[in-house]
Write an enzyme that holds these catalytic residues in place. Sequence first.
Site, PDB file in Angstrom:
ATOM      1  N   LYS A 196     -11.733  30.288   2.339  1.00  0.00           N
ATOM      2  CA  LYS A 196     -11.427  31.641   1.869  1.00  0.00           C
ATOM      3  C   LYS A 196     -11.733  31.774   0.372  1.00  0.00           C
ATOM      4  O   LYS A 196     -12.142  30.807  -0.265  1.00  0.00           O
ATOM      5  CB  LYS A 196      -9.969  31.995   2.198  1.00  0.00           C
ATOM      6  CG  LYS A 196      -9.699  31.990   3.726  1.00  0.00           C
ATOM      7  CD  LYS A 196     -10.351  33.155   4.451  1.00  0.00           C
ATOM      8  CE  LYS A 196     -10.520  32.982   5.956  1.00  0.00           C
ATOM      9  NZ  LYS A 196      -9.325  32.872   6.755  1.00  0.00           N
TER      10      LYS A 196
HETATM   11  C1  LIG Z   1      -8.755  32.924   8.176  1.00  0.00           C
HETATM   12  C2  LIG Z   1      -8.233  34.128   8.859  1.00  0.00           C
HETATM   13  C3  LIG Z   1      -6.940  34.190   9.381  1.00  0.00           C
HETATM   14  C4  LIG Z   1      -6.037  33.005   9.464  1.00  0.00           C
HETATM   15  O1  LIG Z   1      -5.821  32.399   8.261  1.00  0.00           O
HETATM   16  P1  LIG Z   1      -5.073  30.968   8.238  1.00  0.00           P
HETATM   17  O2  LIG Z   1      -4.602  30.850   6.823  1.00  0.00           O
HETATM   18  O3  LIG Z   1      -6.136  29.957   8.594  1.00  0.00           O
HETATM   19  O4  LIG Z   1      -3.987  30.999   9.223  1.00  0.00           O
HETATM   20  C5  LIG Z   1      -6.474  35.382   9.885  1.00  0.00           C
HETATM   21  N1  LIG Z   1      -7.267  36.463   9.934  1.00  0.00           N
HETATM   22  C6  LIG Z   1      -8.534  36.441   9.496  1.00  0.00           C
HETATM   23  C7  LIG Z   1      -9.335  37.698   9.550  1.00  0.00           C
HETATM   24  C8  LIG Z   1      -9.058  35.267   8.958  1.00  0.00           C
HETATM   25  O5  LIG Z   1     -10.323  35.240   8.534  1.00  0.00           O
END
Ligand SMILES: *Cc1c(COP(=O)(O)O)cnc(C)c1O
Length: 394
Positions: A196
């Site tokens: 991210k």
């Molecule tokens: C990465 C992601 C999540 C989940 O995030 P985590 O921190 O891995 O639980 C949820 N929604 C979207 C759109 C994502 O890209």
Amino acid sequence: MTTPPSTPFIPFALPDIGDDEIAEVVDTLKSGWITTGPKTRRFEEDFSAFLGAPNPAEAPLHAMAVNSATAGLHLALEALGIGPGDEVITTTHTFTATAEVVRYLGADVVLVDIDPATLCIDVAAVEAAITPRTKAVMPVHYAGLAADMAALLPLARRHGLKVVEDAAHALPTTCGGRLVGTLASDATVFSFYANKTMTTGEGGMVVTRDAGLAKRIQVMRLHGINRDAFDRFTAKVPSWYYEVTAPGFKYNLTDIASAIGIHQLKRASAFQQARADIAGRYDAAFADLPVITPPQPLPGNTHAWHLYVLRLADDAKLTRDELIDGLYAAGIGCSVHYIPLHLQPYWRDRYQLQPQQFPHSQRAYERMLSLPLYTRMGPAEVQRVIDAVRSLLG
Ligand SMILES: *Cc1c(COP(=O)(O)O)cnc(C)c1O
């Protein structure tokens, strides 16, 4: 075919961990306090401050660190009282985490199509999907571009629906000039997963202005232990005492992770600038190709550029899969965001979904790929991606 050593593989994403993050982790490890504690508190305070100085006209923001965005989305819906018999509307064009948390609570997911202009949830489709059972709507700020909150928030208010923003891609994103996390929704959830826009390895942050919601989330993220139980006692209460008030979860963030987060957050604006610069180079380089370049933010707004999503136009000479194969052969990693939920066996079978119900998501999915985009990407690597895409599609 193997890649020659002169052209190292360009991954689709790569974390950007600096010396400050590493030093803070070492400090944490040596401190004797490695799980949730002072660094997590500081990370939460810094996160609130990042979203803006307190506005006297609004209730203060509560930022609560959790061990994933998935956990944060689950906690937000739980605190809002979502349960069996309820329906929650979200976009089919997302990661399964957005929707799965609704099922954790025994409620049902109602998937709707996207607006092809933004690839975010289609607000008209949300309106059409509202039933007497609808309790909440979960927009996703896809790729880091804000969903149409100016239309969605009033619609939700008119129908008495809660709004939980999946802001996993949206740090920092603005909408109507305001940072996502400060809008008039019930809760906003960020992700610090490895790929991210900022990372703690695994981690997330739930933000809300609702003090009651914040209290419930704080209790439920750590076994349902209510620290306010202490308030009823005098200073003589023993330090070992606690009260369990609900069957809570184990969703707290460690100080080791928060140590990384404190320093990643300081770099979030620079990260956004670096990502926007690469996206701008891609946009310019692909302008004359048979592609649809990513949707741009409204004037004056910030796109977090978590993803750079290219779509092939009808006159492209390659299919999406052929383009991805060609890029891999050139030593370039890419991905597809996302295989829509309506195509995933669990969601498809549970709700008997057909691609024709989601024509925009389906069409976008069949033609899209996400190109490498990460802050450590140098100009030469960006150029290699550009050259490879141009030679394959030109
Ligand atoms: C990465 C992601 C999540 C989940 O995030 P985590 O921190 O891995 O639980 C949820 N929604 C979207 C759109 C994502 O890209």
